[in-house]
Motif scaffolding. Structure first.
Motif, PDB file in Angstrom:
ATOM      1  N   HIS A  40       0.804  -1.219   0.000  1.00  0.00           N
ATOM      2  CA  HIS A  40       0.000   0.000   0.000  1.00  0.00           C
ATOM      3  C   HIS A  40       0.842   1.276   0.000  1.00  0.00           C
ATOM      4  CE1 HIS A  40      -2.594  -3.139   1.880  1.00  0.00           C
ATOM      5  NE2 HIS A  40      -3.470  -2.633   1.041  1.00  0.00           N
ATOM      6  N   MET A  41       2.168   1.132   0.070  1.00  0.00           N
ATOM      7  CA  MET A  41       3.088   2.268   0.069  1.00  0.00           C
ATOM      8  C   MET A  41       2.814   3.229   1.220  1.00  0.00           C
ATOM      9  SD  MET A  41       3.684   3.037  -3.988  1.00  0.00           S
ATOM     10  CE  MET A  41       5.057   4.146  -3.643  1.00  0.00           C
ATOM     11  N   VAL A  42       2.449   2.695   2.371  1.00  0.00           N
ATOM     12  CA  VAL A  42       2.287   3.499   3.577  1.00  0.00           C
ATOM     13  C   VAL A  42       3.370   3.084   4.571  1.00  0.00           C
ATOM     14  CG1 VAL A  42      -0.162   3.955   3.257  1.00  0.00           C
ATOM     15  CG2 VAL A  42       0.552   1.883   4.457  1.00  0.00           C
ATOM     16  N   PRO A  43       3.647   3.915   5.583  1.00  0.00           N
ATOM     17  CA  PRO A  43       4.822   3.682   6.434  1.00  0.00           C
ATOM     18  C   PRO A  43       4.774   2.414   7.288  1.00  0.00           C
ATOM     19  CG  PRO A  43       4.145   5.969   6.532  1.00  0.00           C
ATOM     20  CD  PRO A  43       3.049   5.234   5.829  1.00  0.00           C
ATOM     21  N   ILE A  44       5.953   1.875   7.506  1.00  0.00           N
ATOM     22  CA  ILE A  44       6.234   0.878   8.535  1.00  0.00           C
ATOM     23  C   ILE A  44       7.232   1.553   9.477  1.00  0.00           C
ATOM     24  CG2 ILE A  44       7.156  -1.409   9.060  1.00  0.00           C
ATOM     25  CD1 ILE A  44       6.639  -2.147   6.111  1.00  0.00           C
ATOM     26  N   ALA A  62       7.684  -3.641  14.759  1.00  0.00           N
ATOM     27  CA  ALA A  62       7.230  -2.515  13.950  1.00  0.00           C
ATOM     28  C   ALA A  62       5.715  -2.406  13.944  1.00  0.00           C
ATOM     29  CB  ALA A  62       7.739  -2.658  12.519  1.00  0.00           C
ATOM     30  N   GLU A  63       5.261  -1.168  13.723  1.00  0.00           N
ATOM     31  CA  GLU A  63       3.841  -0.893  13.515  1.00  0.00           C
ATOM     32  C   GLU A  63       3.631  -0.589  12.042  1.00  0.00           C
ATOM     33  OE1 GLU A  63       0.145   1.910  15.144  1.00  0.00           O
ATOM     34  OE2 GLU A  63       2.204   2.305  15.802  1.00  0.00           O
ATOM     35  N   HIS A  64       2.583  -1.166  11.478  1.00  0.00           N
ATOM     36  CA  HIS A  64       2.291  -1.020  10.051  1.00  0.00           C
ATOM     37  C   HIS A  64       1.091  -0.085   9.873  1.00  0.00           C
ATOM     38  CE1 HIS A  64       4.763  -4.545   8.531  1.00  0.00           C
ATOM     39  NE2 HIS A  64       4.888  -4.608   9.849  1.00  0.00           N
ATOM     40  N   MET A  65       1.330   1.008   9.180  1.00  0.00           N
ATOM     41  CA  MET A  65       0.258   1.971   8.967  1.00  0.00           C
ATOM     42  C   MET A  65      -0.842   1.419   8.058  1.00  0.00           C
ATOM     43  SD  MET A  65       0.903   4.529  10.900  1.00  0.00           S
ATOM     44  CE  MET A  65       1.643   3.346  12.044  1.00  0.00           C
ATOM     45  N   CYS A  66      -0.541   0.360   7.299  1.00  0.00           N
ATOM     46  CA  CYS A  66      -1.596  -0.245   6.488  1.00  0.00           C
ATOM     47  C   CYS A  66      -2.644  -0.918   7.365  1.00  0.00           C
ATOM     48  CB  CYS A  66      -1.010  -1.237   5.476  1.00  0.00           C
ATOM     49  SG  CYS A  66      -0.064  -2.581   6.207  1.00  0.00           S
ATOM     50  N   ALA A  71      -3.103   0.438  10.644  1.00  0.00           N
ATOM     51  CA  ALA A  71      -3.585   1.519  11.505  1.00  0.00           C
ATOM     52  C   ALA A  71      -4.449   2.525  10.755  1.00  0.00           C
ATOM     53  CB  ALA A  71      -2.399   2.236  12.140  1.00  0.00           C
ATOM     54  N   MET A  72      -4.137   2.769   9.473  1.00  0.00           N
ATOM     55  CA  MET A  72      -4.782   3.840   8.727  1.00  0.00           C
ATOM     56  C   MET A  72      -5.897   3.356   7.809  1.00  0.00           C
ATOM     57  SD  MET A  72      -1.295   5.880   7.674  1.00  0.00           S
ATOM     58  CE  MET A  72      -2.145   7.036   6.605  1.00  0.00           C
ATOM     59  N   ARG A  73      -5.916   2.076   7.474  1.00  0.00           N
ATOM     60  CA  ARG A  73      -6.896   1.554   6.523  1.00  0.00           C
ATOM     61  C   ARG A  73      -7.289   0.145   6.958  1.00  0.00           C
ATOM     62  NH1 ARG A  73      -5.079  -2.450   4.146  1.00  0.00           N
ATOM     63  NH2 ARG A  73      -6.833  -2.505   2.718  1.00  0.00           N
ATOM     64  N   GLY A  74      -8.186  -0.455   6.213  1.00  0.00           N
ATOM     65  CA  GLY A  74      -8.560  -1.832   6.495  1.00  0.00           C
ATOM     66  C   GLY A  74      -9.105  -2.002   7.904  1.00  0.00           C
ATOM     67  N   ILE A  75      -8.441  -2.820   8.700  1.00  0.00           N
ATOM     68  CA  ILE A  75      -8.913  -3.131  10.046  1.00  0.00           C
ATOM     69  C   ILE A  75      -8.766  -1.956  11.002  1.00  0.00           C
ATOM     70  CG2 ILE A  75      -6.729  -4.063  10.890  1.00  0.00           C
ATOM     71  CD1 ILE A  75      -8.391  -6.302  12.226  1.00  0.00           C
ATOM     72  N   ARG A  76      -7.857  -1.016  10.714  1.00  0.00           N
ATOM     73  CA  ARG A  76      -7.665   0.219  11.476  1.00  0.00           C
ATOM     74  C   ARG A  76      -7.422  -0.044  12.971  1.00  0.00           C
ATOM     75  NH1 ARG A  76     -12.081   4.318   8.610  1.00  0.00           N
ATOM     76  NH2 ARG A  76     -11.297   4.011   6.479  1.00  0.00           N
ATOM     77  N   LYS A  77      -6.412  -0.814  13.255  1.00  0.00           N
ATOM     78  CA  LYS A  77      -6.043  -1.125  14.632  1.00  0.00           C
ATOM     79  C   LYS A  77      -4.728  -0.419  14.972  1.00  0.00           C
ATOM     80  CE  LYS A  77      -9.508  -3.818  15.535  1.00  0.00           C
ATOM     81  NZ  LYS A  77     -10.554  -3.394  16.515  1.00  0.00           N
TER      82      LYS A  77
END
Length: 227
Positions: free
Chosen positions: A117-121, A181-185, A187-193
């Motif tokens: 998704h090209m979002v931060p890790i 690591a925390e995956h923004m994919c 946190a920011m989309r999908g399951i949003r956890k």
């Protein structure tokens, strides 16, 4: 937290096999993944298309320079494609006064981007190795992490790549790598956890073959003796 470095006293039963030549291993990491980049103008045009796709006005004041800024930011964030991690490990030191036990570099902070998704890790890396007659400058370990992190990644691949290049080039008796690591994919989309973290590990050599070495490494991290 800044990276914390700790070395541990040599063990009486440690062995020190001769180090192999790293040239062949270094060559495996020399090829650059990208060979046909678009021009700056093409990149900026692509960013404008994405901005239009969001529904915003690409001509408004706040977005006029955004395509240029994004292109420049991508050049920095993905600079790892133009760097060879094996070259960072090319200079080693053999005058270690007989030291041959664990070298641990803890809490190496990194930012990468998910290849899906090209979002931060965002996270930290812990790296340990058991020298076989030579050591590498401690900053070089952090540089290796940065080079691989500044590419599109999965956390699993990043973990294996860091361990692999250190093992292949330095030829230590073993390498241990843990990434949290925390995956923004997520946190920011999908399951949003938000706040969920992923833990990955890779062990080579003595860390893989001798459970006591792996346990010692894990104990040092868990008990905070490296900090």
């Amino acid at each position: 937290m800044d990276a914390v470095v700790k070395t541990f006293p040599p063990r009486a039963d440690s062995t020190q096999p001769a180090a192999g030549e790293p040239e062949k291993a270094r060559a495996a990491y020399m090829d650059k993944p990208v060979t046909d980049r678009p021009s700056q103008d093409e990149v900026e045009a692509a960013v404008r298309t994405l901005l239009r796709w969001t529904g915003d006005n690409v001509e408004r004041e706040g977005l006029v320079d955004t395509p240029r800024r994004v292109a420049n930011a991508f050049r920095e964030m993905f600079s790892g494609y133009d760097q060879c991690p094996a070259e960072e490990l090319g200079r080693t030191f053999e005058e270690v006064q007989g030291y041959d036990d664990m070298v641990l570099v803890k809490d190496i902070r990194f930012h990468s981007h998910c290849e899906h998704h090209m979002v931060p890790i965002i996270g930290k890396v812990h790296v340990a190795y058991l020298p076989a007659g030579r050591v590498v400058g401690l900053s070089k370990i952090a540089r290796v992490v940065d080079i691989f992190a500044r590419r599109l990644q999965t956390q699993e691949a990043l973990t294996a790549q860091i361990a692999g290049v250190i093992q292949d080039v330095l030829k230590p008796r073993g390498v241990a790598v843990i990434i949290e690591a925390e995956h923004m994919c997520m946190a920011m989309r999908g399951i949003r956890k938000e706040g969920s973290t992923t833990l990955t590990t890779t062990f080579t050599g003595a860390f893989r073959d001798h459970p006591e070495e792996q346990a010692r490494f894990m104990m040092m991290l868990r008990n905070g003796l490296a900090g």
